[in-house]
Design a protein around this motif. Structure first.
Motif, PDB file in Angstrom:
ATOM      1  N   GLY A  52      -9.488   0.466   8.050  1.00  0.00           N
ATOM      2  CA  GLY A  52     -10.191   1.310   7.007  1.00  0.00           C
ATOM      3  C   GLY A  52     -11.747   0.882   6.742  1.00  0.00           C
ATOM      4  O   GLY A  52     -12.565   1.433   6.822  1.00  0.00           O
ATOM      5  N   LYS A  56     -14.288   3.322   7.793  1.00  0.00           N
ATOM      6  CA  LYS A  56     -14.535   3.918   6.490  1.00  0.00           C
ATOM      7  C   LYS A  56     -13.536   4.903   6.021  1.00  0.00           C
ATOM      8  O   LYS A  56     -14.052   5.961   5.551  1.00  0.00           O
ATOM      9  N   SER A  57     -12.495   4.996   6.288  1.00  0.00           N
ATOM     10  CA  SER A  57     -11.299   5.934   6.125  1.00  0.00           C
ATOM     11  C   SER A  57      -9.990   5.173   6.484  1.00  0.00           C
ATOM     12  O   SER A  57      -9.667   4.582   7.484  1.00  0.00           O
ATOM     13  N   MET A  58      -9.038   5.796   5.475  1.00  0.00           N
ATOM     14  CA  MET A  58      -7.746   5.308   5.795  1.00  0.00           C
ATOM     15  C   MET A  58      -6.849   6.686   5.766  1.00  0.00           C
ATOM     16  O   MET A  58      -5.583   6.524   5.594  1.00  0.00           O
ATOM     17  N   THR A  60      -6.577   9.407   4.149  1.00  0.00           N
ATOM     18  CA  THR A  60      -5.976   9.417   2.665  1.00  0.00           C
ATOM     19  C   THR A  60      -6.627  10.585   2.087  1.00  0.00           C
ATOM     20  O   THR A  60      -7.815  10.763   1.989  1.00  0.00           O
ATOM     21  N   MET A 109     -11.553   6.890  -9.651  1.00  0.00           N
ATOM     22  CA  MET A 109     -10.579   6.159  -8.912  1.00  0.00           C
ATOM     23  C   MET A 109     -10.359   6.566  -7.609  1.00  0.00           C
ATOM     24  O   MET A 109     -10.482   5.731  -6.745  1.00  0.00           O
ATOM     25  N   SER A 112     -13.106   5.517  -5.388  1.00  0.00           N
ATOM     26  CA  SER A 112     -13.172   4.121  -5.405  1.00  0.00           C
ATOM     27  C   SER A 112     -12.361   3.688  -4.244  1.00  0.00           C
ATOM     28  O   SER A 112     -12.748   2.485  -3.780  1.00  0.00           O
ATOM     29  N   LYS A 113     -11.275   4.286  -4.278  1.00  0.00           N
ATOM     30  CA  LYS A 113     -10.247   4.072  -3.112  1.00  0.00           C
ATOM     31  C   LYS A 113     -10.698   4.784  -1.637  1.00  0.00           C
ATOM     32  O   LYS A 113     -10.057   4.532  -0.758  1.00  0.00           O
ATOM     33  N   HIS A 114     -11.897   5.468  -1.741  1.00  0.00           N
ATOM     34  CA  HIS A 114     -12.488   5.897  -0.484  1.00  0.00           C
ATOM     35  C   HIS A 114     -11.434   6.892   0.263  1.00  0.00           C
ATOM     36  O   HIS A 114     -11.277   6.788   1.550  1.00  0.00           O
TER      37      HIS A 114
ATOM     38  N   VAL B  45     -19.808  -0.207  -6.980  1.00  0.00           N
ATOM     39  CA  VAL B  45     -18.259  -0.234  -6.857  1.00  0.00           C
ATOM     40  C   VAL B  45     -17.694  -0.993  -5.728  1.00  0.00           C
ATOM     41  O   VAL B  45     -18.227  -0.660  -4.412  1.00  0.00           O
ATOM     42  N   PRO B  46     -17.118  -2.083  -5.811  1.00  0.00           N
ATOM     43  CA  PRO B  46     -16.637  -2.998  -4.804  1.00  0.00           C
ATOM     44  C   PRO B  46     -15.763  -2.016  -3.583  1.00  0.00           C
ATOM     45  O   PRO B  46     -15.131  -0.912  -4.106  1.00  0.00           O
ATOM     46  N   ASN B  47     -16.011  -2.434  -2.439  1.00  0.00           N
ATOM     47  CA  ASN B  47     -15.165  -1.654  -1.483  1.00  0.00           C
ATOM     48  C   ASN B  47     -13.643  -2.010  -1.578  1.00  0.00           C
ATOM     49  O   ASN B  47     -13.523  -3.174  -1.203  1.00  0.00           O
ATOM     50  N   ALA B  48     -12.891  -0.939  -1.447  1.00  0.00           N
ATOM     51  CA  ALA B  48     -11.423  -1.049  -1.714  1.00  0.00           C
ATOM     52  C   ALA B  48     -11.006  -1.714  -0.540  1.00  0.00           C
ATOM     53  O   ALA B  48      -9.818  -2.258  -0.353  1.00  0.00           O
ATOM     54  N   PHE B  49     -11.380  -1.375   0.681  1.00  0.00           N
ATOM     55  CA  PHE B  49     -10.794  -1.786   1.867  1.00  0.00           C
ATOM     56  C   PHE B  49     -10.848  -3.069   2.188  1.00  0.00           C
ATOM     57  O   PHE B  49     -10.075  -3.937   2.603  1.00  0.00           O
ATOM     58  N   MET B  58      -4.073  -3.061  -1.874  1.00  0.00           N
ATOM     59  CA  MET B  58      -4.797  -2.212  -2.726  1.00  0.00           C
ATOM     60  C   MET B  58      -4.045  -1.882  -4.037  1.00  0.00           C
ATOM     61  O   MET B  58      -4.843  -0.641  -4.652  1.00  0.00           O
ATOM     62  N   ARG B  85      -0.257   4.237 -13.366  1.00  0.00           N
ATOM     63  CA  ARG B  85      -1.567   4.036 -13.194  1.00  0.00           C
ATOM     64  C   ARG B  85      -2.139   3.454 -14.420  1.00  0.00           C
ATOM     65  O   ARG B  85      -3.171   2.577 -14.532  1.00  0.00           O
ATOM     66  N   ASP B  90      -2.062   2.651  -8.335  1.00  0.00           N
ATOM     67  CA  ASP B  90      -2.133   4.049  -7.962  1.00  0.00           C
ATOM     68  C   ASP B  90      -1.115   4.503  -7.050  1.00  0.00           C
ATOM     69  O   ASP B  90      -0.187   3.481  -6.282  1.00  0.00           O
ATOM     70  N   LEU B  92       0.947   6.310  -3.988  1.00  0.00           N
ATOM     71  CA  LEU B  92       0.949   7.284  -2.506  1.00  0.00           C
ATOM     72  C   LEU B  92       2.250   7.864  -2.482  1.00  0.00           C
ATOM     73  O   LEU B  92       3.344   7.253  -2.599  1.00  0.00           O
ATOM     74  N   LYS B 113       0.538   1.085   5.405  1.00  0.00           N
ATOM     75  CA  LYS B 113      -0.417   1.364   4.620  1.00  0.00           C
ATOM     76  C   LYS B 113      -0.523   0.285   3.539  1.00  0.00           C
ATOM     77  O   LYS B 113      -1.270   0.129   2.659  1.00  0.00           O
TER      78      LYS B 113
END
Lengths: 335, 335
Positions: A52, A56-58, A60, A109, A112-114, B45-49, B58, B85, B90, B92, B113
């Motif tokens: 990811g 820049k992608s998971m 999702t 949210m 932020s999780k991209h 916003v910090p990068n979640a990955f 995550m 939440r 979060d 999935l 994941k």
DNA sequence: TTGTACGCGTTATCAC
DNA sequence: GTGATAACGCGTACAA
């Protein structure tokens, strides 16, 4: 087990392992096989976070849903998730309720999780006051948005919906053509979809030269839809002295309430009272007689949401708006 | 906007920015304020990955669900998602259907994941043939598993369930004590929960000295629960010549079918036929009269699932098994 | 209290 | 075809 371990055991560099992993580039069959063997033997699974980070992608998709326990939305959820999964995307679920602040937080949210894109389920996400829709514009600036049953014209926002206006119009005409004259219209939300339906009802009356009467248009204000409460609500209207020979509702559960009212008020359905619901849900089959209802093609809508999203993510042009036709499913609650 | 940009604009190192971000370590109030100001101003916003890569998490929980459109599971989904939440996790969503292969693939996907834990919704996830449960053992070796309405004794697997056995036993006794003698038991799945209910029914009969009769125990085989089909199914039993004065079901929708049967067969409820459902869902309120049903405390179960999961993730000891009591909610369909 | 430098596991871009 | 190596953005020992 990471890509280094595999590369070492296979006697190649990580670049080669990566190539094998991603299928693409030219790798000699022999090398490929050797690497694949090692991966299989070691049960290697690439790290999704690292992947990811680079891509820049998971893969999702965010599913924004006001309420997953609503039978209609639950059904939509099911269709969407299945179709996305079938195309290699997983779904991050975010139930927000209907308040703007919570919806905004939900979108933030997901951003932020991209997630790669967001599907907004139901027409509650578009505010009447357009200033309240900035959260949508912000989100659309980053990733594609697909609205299920909602309408919002903006770049990178795609709408998939049923023509609630015409569906309700036809349902109204159908009642009038069967001889009904006083159609009580019961609705539960005045969002985009709710307005379309109401307008369809009015247009249906006018198309047959029947006057629109405010006392026959009723808004059920309770936030939660509860059958006995709806029954009492209609009973109260009856006791006001408002006469009606049909009930048309914006939602099946309201129609179930109407069926309950009929029983309590000792009115036979459909002889003394016709009832038409909306959504063609399971609830229609629970009543006696079964309820006539508008099928708004939820499965088709959901599939279109998914294919639109996939198209956009693949960089292809897609329709900003996809409109489906509803269909009146006639059952025992109408003549 | 990454941590480097912020550190530069704030005139500090990335380590300091990181410290501010994670609240923890000692940072001088002045520095903290300066950094926070820059972050706010830049909308950082910090990068979640990247964060996930470092922390190996995550903050995501996997929800494994056979079918999100089932009203009971949809309700559970709603409760679980909300509670997670509310605690910073979060969800999935992964709808798998009931086939072992698909469930296995679903679990593998969630593991790949790197979700922090998995909640398995419903008792379909535990196989009768224990060899089929290896996918659970594999998963539990990596992350905690919480089973909602399922039972599986293994390290790192936690079970939260309703005592279906006693609930059904009491429902049965209640019917017998109201004078019923021939209770038709209708069920839809023979998984763990299904067996407990069936055993409860049998034990209820035996506790009152009534013999268990196989012809009164019927399995509804259709995969999809459809009210008219259930009605016809019961009608067929009636026409076989099997007499019954009560119907007890493992699921409300089956009871709705029973109510429909009663109408078609011209039997009055509850005078000629008592009906008790299970789950205490919305469907109970749709019938006339409303259905008596067993409330299996879904909200409490879900909350317990969440708190158990959070506890385990926090490294605290948690009960391997949490058992709740069901409650018979009496309505018009019983004497 | 703050800064430096490395590790996390991949993908992508060059060279060879 | 294949191999080094630089990103990717953050957390965190360790040093200062």
């Amino acid at each position: 087990m990471n890509i280094y371990d595999i590369s070492e055991k296979a006697g190649v560099s990580i670049a080669t392992v990566s190539r094998v992993l991603n299928g693409s580039s030219r790798v000699s069959p022999k090398t490929r096989e050797r690497v694949l063997a090692v991966m299989a033997q070691q049960g290697y699974v690439p790290n999704a976070f690292a992947r990811g980070l680079g891509l820049k992608s998971m893969k999702t998709i965010g599913l924004l849903c006001p309420n997953a326990s609503d039978s209609y939305l639950a059904q939509a959820l099911s269709y969407l998730e299945r179709a996305f999964r079938g195309n290699g995307y997983d779904c991050l679920l975010c139930c927000t309720g209907k308040k703007l602040l919570d919806r905004t937080k939900g979108v933030e949210m997901l951003l932020s999780k991209h997630v790669d894109g967001i599907v907004l389920m139901g027409s509650t996400f578009v505010e009447e006051d357009d200033a309240g829709n900035n959260y949508l514009r912000c989100a659309a600036a980053q990733i594609p948005l697909v609205l299920l049953n909602g309408s919002f014209a903006f770049d990178n926002v795609y709408c998939v919906l049923c023509d609630d206006y015409h569906a309700t119009l036809e349902a109204t005409q159908s009642l009038l053509d069967s001889g009904r004259r006083n159609i009580l219209y019961l609705y539960h939300s005045s969002n985009f979809s709710g307005k379309k339906k109401l307008n369809g009802y009015k247009a249906g009356l006018q198309s047959r030269g029947i006057p629109v009467r405010d006392e026959l248009i009723r808004f059920y204000t309770e936030d939660k839809l509860n059958v006995p409460d709806v029954r009492d609500f209609i009973l109260a209207i009856d006791r006001e002295g408002v006469a009606f020979d049909a009930v048309l509702t914006s939602e099946d559960v309201l129609s179930v309430g109407a069926a309950k009212y009929a029983r309590v008020a000792n009115r036979s359905v459909p002889e003394s009272l016709s009832i038409i619901g909306y959504n063609n849900s399971n609830f229609c089959l629970c009543c006696e007689p079964e309820l006539t209802s508008v099928d708004n093609k939820l499965e088709s809508l959901c599939n279109q949401c998914v294919s639109t999203m996939l198209n956009v993510l693949a960089g292809q042009e897609s329709p900003q708006k996809s409109l489906f036709m509803g269909e009146l499913v006639k059952r025992g609650s109408t003549l």
